[in-house]
Enzyme design. Structure first.
Site, PDB file in Angstrom:
ATOM      1  N   LYS A 191       0.859  -1.198   0.000  1.00  0.00           N
ATOM      2  CA  LYS A 191       0.000   0.000   0.000  1.00  0.00           C
ATOM      3  C   LYS A 191       0.888   1.239   0.000  1.00  0.00           C
ATOM      4  CE  LYS A 191      -1.618   3.131   2.695  1.00  0.00           C
ATOM      5  NZ  LYS A 191      -1.911   4.251   1.800  1.00  0.00           N
ATOM      6  N   GLU A 266      10.285   2.261  10.399  1.00  0.00           N
ATOM      7  CA  GLU A 266      11.218   3.377  10.193  1.00  0.00           C
ATOM      8  C   GLU A 266      10.407   4.651  10.300  1.00  0.00           C
ATOM      9  OE1 GLU A 266      14.356   3.006  10.024  1.00  0.00           O
ATOM     10  OE2 GLU A 266      14.438   0.853   9.663  1.00  0.00           O
ATOM     11  N   CYS A 300      13.102  12.440   6.189  1.00  0.00           N
ATOM     12  CA  CYS A 300      13.221  11.955   7.572  1.00  0.00           C
ATOM     13  C   CYS A 300      14.588  12.334   8.132  1.00  0.00           C
ATOM     14  CB  CYS A 300      13.016  10.452   7.611  1.00  0.00           C
ATOM     15  SG  CYS A 300      14.019   9.582   6.418  1.00  0.00           S
ATOM     16  N   GLU A 401       9.404  16.958  15.178  1.00  0.00           N
ATOM     17  CA  GLU A 401       9.679  16.914  13.741  1.00  0.00           C
ATOM     18  C   GLU A 401       8.733  17.886  13.026  1.00  0.00           C
ATOM     19  OE1 GLU A 401       8.572  13.349  11.527  1.00  0.00           O
ATOM     20  OE2 GLU A 401      10.513  13.393  10.517  1.00  0.00           O
TER      21      GLU A 401
HETATM   22  P1  NAP Z   1       2.235   8.621   7.662  1.00  0.00           P
HETATM   23  O1  NAP Z   1       1.129   9.594   7.672  1.00  0.00           O
HETATM   24  O2  NAP Z   1       2.525   7.874   8.904  1.00  0.00           O
HETATM   25  O3  NAP Z   1       1.934   7.634   6.459  1.00  0.00           O
HETATM   26  C1  NAP Z   1       2.821   6.586   6.096  1.00  0.00           C
HETATM   27  C2  NAP Z   1       2.034   5.475   5.455  1.00  0.00           C
HETATM   28  O4  NAP Z   1       1.179   4.890   6.437  1.00  0.00           O
HETATM   29  C3  NAP Z   1       1.115   5.952   4.325  1.00  0.00           C
HETATM   30  O5  NAP Z   1       1.075   4.970   3.322  1.00  0.00           O
HETATM   31  C4  NAP Z   1      -0.222   6.064   5.033  1.00  0.00           C
HETATM   32  O6  NAP Z   1      -1.325   6.005   4.172  1.00  0.00           O
HETATM   33  C5  NAP Z   1      -0.154   4.861   5.949  1.00  0.00           C
HETATM   34  N1  NAP Z   1      -1.101   4.894   7.062  1.00  0.00           N
HETATM   35  C6  NAP Z   1      -1.732   5.957   7.598  1.00  0.00           C
HETATM   36  N2  NAP Z   1      -2.556   5.562   8.595  1.00  0.00           N
HETATM   37  C7  NAP Z   1      -2.431   4.214   8.706  1.00  0.00           C
HETATM   38  C8  NAP Z   1      -3.019   3.227   9.546  1.00  0.00           C
HETATM   39  N3  NAP Z   1      -3.894   3.543  10.496  1.00  0.00           N
HETATM   40  N4  NAP Z   1      -2.666   1.939   9.376  1.00  0.00           N
HETATM   41  C9  NAP Z   1      -1.757   1.589   8.432  1.00  0.00           C
HETATM   42  N5  NAP Z   1      -1.189   2.487   7.590  1.00  0.00           N
HETATM   43  C10 NAP Z   1      -1.508   3.785   7.733  1.00  0.00           C
HETATM   44  O7  NAP Z   1       3.609   9.331   7.229  1.00  0.00           O
HETATM   45  P2  NAP Z   1       3.862  10.257   5.992  1.00  0.00           P
HETATM   46  O8  NAP Z   1       3.286  11.595   6.276  1.00  0.00           O
HETATM   47  O9  NAP Z   1       3.467   9.576   4.731  1.00  0.00           O
HETATM   48  O10 NAP Z   1       5.457  10.329   5.978  1.00  0.00           O
HETATM   49  C11 NAP Z   1       6.176  11.250   6.715  1.00  0.00           C
HETATM   50  C12 NAP Z   1       6.813  10.588   7.923  1.00  0.00           C
HETATM   51  O11 NAP Z   1       7.611   9.497   7.484  1.00  0.00           O
HETATM   52  C13 NAP Z   1       7.763  11.515   8.652  1.00  0.00           C
HETATM   53  O12 NAP Z   1       7.588  11.352  10.033  1.00  0.00           O
HETATM   54  C14 NAP Z   1       9.141  11.013   8.224  1.00  0.00           C
HETATM   55  O13 NAP Z   1      10.172  11.294   9.128  1.00  0.00           O
HETATM   56  C15 NAP Z   1       8.879   9.555   8.110  1.00  0.00           C
HETATM   57  N6  NAP Z   1       9.899   8.919   7.266  1.00  0.00           N
HETATM   58  C16 NAP Z   1      10.808   8.097   7.872  1.00  0.00           C
HETATM   59  C17 NAP Z   1      11.810   7.491   7.124  1.00  0.00           C
HETATM   60  C18 NAP Z   1      12.798   6.565   7.766  1.00  0.00           C
HETATM   61  O14 NAP Z   1      13.383   5.750   7.053  1.00  0.00           O
HETATM   62  N7  NAP Z   1      13.036   6.641   9.064  1.00  0.00           N
HETATM   63  C19 NAP Z   1      11.876   7.732   5.744  1.00  0.00           C
HETATM   64  C20 NAP Z   1      10.939   8.585   5.169  1.00  0.00           C
HETATM   65  C21 NAP Z   1       9.941   9.160   5.943  1.00  0.00           C
HETATM   66  P3  NAP Z   1      -2.005   7.351   3.588  1.00  0.00           P
HETATM   67  O15 NAP Z   1      -0.985   7.975   2.719  1.00  0.00           O
HETATM   68  O16 NAP Z   1      -3.166   6.838   2.852  1.00  0.00           O
HETATM   69  O17 NAP Z   1      -2.351   8.200   4.773  1.00  0.00           O
END
Ligand code: NAP
Length: 511
Positions: A191, A266, A300, A401
């Site tokens: 997904k 992550e 990130c 963040e």
């Molecule tokens: P997010 O809102 O947590 O979303 C990540 C993924 O999870 C998306 O595919 C999202 O779907 C899905 N998701 C949302 N709610 C969910 C649920 N209840 N159950 C299962 N999946 C769910 O994060 P984001 O805004 O896309 O990304 C930004 C974050 O990612 C930042 O905090 C960044 O630091 C972190 N990040 C970390 C790394 C690393 O390697 N440490 C790398 C890149 C990014 P939807 O898009 O449909 O909401």
């Protein structure tokens, strides 16, 4: 299936409104969701509707998991070097289409085109690297403590990998997860983030074209709350590999724990560049600009704190201000643009709220601090590159963040204080130090509590053959990328072969 047929099926255009429609990919077919509903994919630079993707349901996930389950039974028996041949083709196709993929990436995610090209290159590198693993996937052969007995350990696939990925690195992170999962013999249900569906579809088209058997890779579009949740909850999904926010990662961890399901998480970062008094300041300015404002701060690993020795703080401030004033903001498809848009309106508001909190808590705003609404930018989501100074380590903007083009200078007196400040946040992804003193650099390499440390470079720039991930609140001990990624997608099996013809009991018969 040839490329033309694949493209026709995956990428339908209606005559009525010319809106592009991508479909789910389940069991080797491009299919609509059982919901029949679609949602729009929007360009963050100008609000243009790029197309539509299915709003899928739990039933779609059930279909995808069933397909994956069936396919994995034979995929696991394909010799790993043969699985790897497909990955070599994936690498070749990614390379061939690098420019097209980069343009799509910038259009739907916003990062500037040079960075998009870099991200696609990361996927190409990962594909070649993991294809190479098809001829390694090393285990150990070790001597047995008993005579005429052979001992070894081998890697076995876990089964079905549920991949949940974010929008900020839509193809690189998907490659970090899917390639090691596949070369190890797992089937995948993926997904992608709702904000970047087209990159996902294009990547899966490449897997299809490279000859991945039906059902081995399944792609289901839809919201995290419905589709992501259904993957985590599904009893036949053996491992969840998630990259995203801490809030969702923690939720997934709790949900999966009840099922004793493996999770690789992550999550966020609050990364810092430390600049000591003996640093090359111009080099540090280059590193800070690239890592604080590249991808509009939505990495990130973004540099969202600058820990500056008080002796060089003023020089650093003035050099940074001069360079920030020259940054060109705009649509990332324009080669001359340095900083693109942020992903959507709610991110824009969130960033702006953090800036307001910073001002309220007493941080000194040196530049930026506002949503950009000039003529060429008004239809997109643009935030002014923002620099705070005289920030204390406990302020909200120094702890949480922000995920936007905002960074803060925190003055310190020495290396010990710098390390303390660096480590004072809940995250532990990346850190960097600029110094020419080898003794202090090695001390910092030892004491900075992050999964990644850079010396005389900014906080981003990971290479795919090293482990990627963080300590503390950034993750749960697993790593994407590098050989370490194989540990996420494989189970160790220890095998003992006794050819002595008699029952030998370990720890008893050899004493
Ligand atoms: P997010 O809102 O947590 O979303 C990540 C993924 O999870 C998306 O595919 C999202 O779907 C899905 N998701 C949302 N709610 C969910 C649920 N209840 N159950 C299962 N999946 C769910 O994060 P984001 O805004 O896309 O990304 C930004 C974050 O990612 C930042 O905090 C960044 O630091 C972190 N990040 C970390 C790394 C690393 O390697 N440490 C790398 C890149 C990014 P939807 O898009 O449909 O909401």
């Amino acid at each position: 299936m040839n490329n033309q047929t694949t493209t026709q099926q995956a990428f339908k255009e209606t005559n009525r409104d010319q809106v592009k429609k991508y479909l789910n990919y389940i069991n080797g077919e491009w299919v609509a969701s059982v919901s029949g509903k679609f949602s729009s994919n929007v360009n963050p630079a100008n609000g243009e509707i790029l197309g539509e993707v299915p709003q899928s349901t739990k039933e779609d996930i059930d279909l995808a998991v069933n397909a994956a389950k069936k396919a994995q039974k034979s995929w696991r028996l394909v010799p790993a070097p043969e699985r790897a041949e497909i990955l070599y083709d994936v690498a070749r196709l990614l390379k061939q289409r690098k420019e097209d993929l980069s343009q799509i990436l910038t259009s739907e995610m916003g990062k500037v085109i040079s960075e998009a090209r870099g991200e696609v290159q990361e996927a190409i590198d990962m594909a070649y690297y993991m294809a190479g693993e098809g001829r390694r996937l090393f285990g150990d052969t070790v001597p047995s403590e008993l005579r005429n007995k052979f001992a070894m350990s081998v890697r076995e696939p876990v089964g079905i990998a549920g991949l949940i990925t974010p929008w900020n690195f839509p193809i690189a992170i998907a490659s970090w997860k899917s390639l090691p999962a596949l070369v190890s013999g797992n089937a995948v249900v993926w997904k992608p983030a709702s904000e970047t569906p087209f990159m996902a579809a294009e990547f899966v088209k490449i897997y299809e074209e490279a000859g991945l058997p039906e059902g081995v890779m399944n792609l289901v579009f839809g919201s995290g709350a419905v589709v992501g949740n259904a993957i985590v909850d599904h009893p036949d999904v053996d491992i969840i590999s998630f990259t995203g926010s801490n809030e969702i990662g923690r939720q997934i961890n709790e949900q999966a724990a009840g099922m004793l399901k493996r999770t690789s998480l992550e999550m966020g970062g609050k990364n810092a560049v430390t600049v000591l008094e003996d640093a090359d300041i111009d080099l540090a300015v280059d590193g800070i600009l690239w890592t604080a404002f590249g991808t509009a701060g939505q990495r990130c690993t973004a540099c969202s704190r600058i820990i500056a020795h008080e002796a060089i703080k003023e020089e650093l401030e003035s050099k940074l201000l001069e360079r920030i004033s020259k940054l060109k903001i705009g649509n990332g498809l324009d080669e001359s643009v340095d900083v693109g848009p942020v992903i959507n309106q709610s991110s824009l508001q969130k960033i702006d709220n953090y800036v307001k909190i910073g001002v309220k808590e007493g941080a000194k705003l040196l530049c930026g601090g506002g949503i950009l609404t000039s003529n060429s930018l008004e239809k997109g989501h643009f935030y002014a590159p923002t620099l705070f100074t005289d920030v204390s380590p406990t302020m909200t903007i120094a702890q949480e963040e922000i995920f936007g083009p905002v960074t803060s200078i925190i003055p310190v007196k020495n290396l010990e204080e710098a390390v303390e400040v660096n480590n004072s946040v809940e995250f532990g992804l990346s850190s960097s130090i600029f110094s020419r003193d080898v003794n202090r650099v090695f001390q910092a390499m030892r004491d900075l509590d992050t999964g990644i440390v850079y010396v005389n470079a900014g906080t981003t720039g990971a290479e795919i053959h090293l482990p990627f991930g963080g300590t503390k609140g950034t993750g749960n001990g697993h790593r994407d990328s590098g050989i370490a990624a194989l540990d996420v997608y494989t189970e160790w099996k220890s095998i003992y072969v006794d050819y002595s013809g008699s029952l030998q009991r370990a720890q008893i018969d050899n004493r």
